[in-house]
Design an enzyme around this catalytic site. Sequence first.
Site, mmCIF file in Angstrom:
data_model
loop_
_atom_site.group_PDB
_atom_site.id
_atom_site.type_symbol
_atom_site.label_atom_id
_atom_site.label_comp_id
_atom_site.label_asym_id
_atom_site.label_seq_id
_atom_site.Cartn_x
_atom_site.Cartn_y
_atom_site.Cartn_z
ATOM 1 N N GLU A 15 -5.128 1.037 7.338
ATOM 2 C CA GLU A 15 -4.121 2.030 7.764
ATOM 3 C C GLU A 15 -2.779 1.663 7.137
ATOM 4 O O GLU A 15 -2.227 0.606 7.429
ATOM 5 C CB GLU A 15 -4.048 2.047 9.297
ATOM 6 N N LYS A 16 -2.276 2.560 6.280
ATOM 7 C CA LYS A 16 -1.102 2.236 5.468
ATOM 8 C C LYS A 16 0.192 2.057 6.242
ATOM 9 O O LYS A 16 1.155 1.524 5.703
ATOM 10 C CB LYS A 16 -0.908 3.290 4.384
ATOM 11 N N HIS A 17 0.264 2.506 7.480
ATOM 12 C CA HIS A 17 1.510 2.404 8.229
ATOM 13 C C HIS A 17 1.717 1.075 8.953
ATOM 14 O O HIS A 17 2.825 0.803 9.407
ATOM 15 C CB HIS A 17 1.588 3.521 9.274
ATOM 16 N N HIS A 45 2.248 3.052 1.052
ATOM 17 C CA HIS A 45 2.789 4.179 1.811
ATOM 18 C C HIS A 45 3.695 4.976 0.866
ATOM 19 O O HIS A 45 4.387 4.391 0.043
ATOM 20 C CB HIS A 45 3.596 3.676 3.009
ATOM 21 N N HIS A 51 9.148 11.663 2.911
ATOM 22 C CA HIS A 51 8.194 10.824 3.640
ATOM 23 C C HIS A 51 8.421 9.364 3.245
ATOM 24 O O HIS A 51 8.171 8.997 2.097
ATOM 25 C CB HIS A 51 6.773 11.273 3.281
ATOM 26 N N CYS A 115 7.911 5.210 10.425
ATOM 27 C CA CYS A 115 7.763 6.222 9.365
ATOM 28 C C CYS A 115 8.445 7.498 9.844
ATOM 29 O O CYS A 115 8.265 7.899 10.996
ATOM 30 C CB CYS A 115 6.278 6.482 9.084
ATOM 31 N N HIS A 118 5.455 9.915 10.680
ATOM 32 C CA HIS A 118 4.257 9.434 11.394
ATOM 33 C C HIS A 118 4.581 8.437 12.501
ATOM 34 O O HIS A 118 3.670 7.786 13.031
ATOM 35 C CB HIS A 118 3.255 8.825 10.406
HETATM 36 FE FE FE2 Z 1 3.995 7.965 6.908
#
Ligand code: FE2
Length: 131
Positions: A15-17, A45, A51, A115, A118
């Site tokens: 999960e990139k976050h 990310h 973003h 983020c 997100h």
């Molecule tokens: Fe994001």
Amino acid sequence: MKIADLVQSADWKAEKHVPVITAPDKVKAGEQITVEVCVGKEIAHPNTTEHNIRWIKLFFKPDNGKFAYEAACFEFNVHGESVDGANKGPIYTEPFGKAVLKLNASGTFVAEAYCNIHGLWESSKAVTVEE
Ligand code: FE2
């Protein structure tokens, strides 16, 4: 509702976050150590005007204490903004921070990353102080 209800966690490799904390497992009391935090170590990310990762905070909760301490705060304030339009700017801040710290007690680092679309993500890393 509590802030904890809004914070997501997951395996940072998938999960990139999820913020990644790089710190030694064991340290000596009072020894100067380097702790790094970043987002996107395994899966990058996006870093665009629309973003991006805005900040990462690093907290420390000692095993023998009730409260968390804010150890460091990294803001990432530029993401391609420009008078020519979004993503036309000359500079982008990558979501990476390095703190130099000294510990006198074992405990756990907790990183919070934000983020802009997100929300909040966290991870933790325990560090043992050897006598
Ligand atoms: Fe994001």
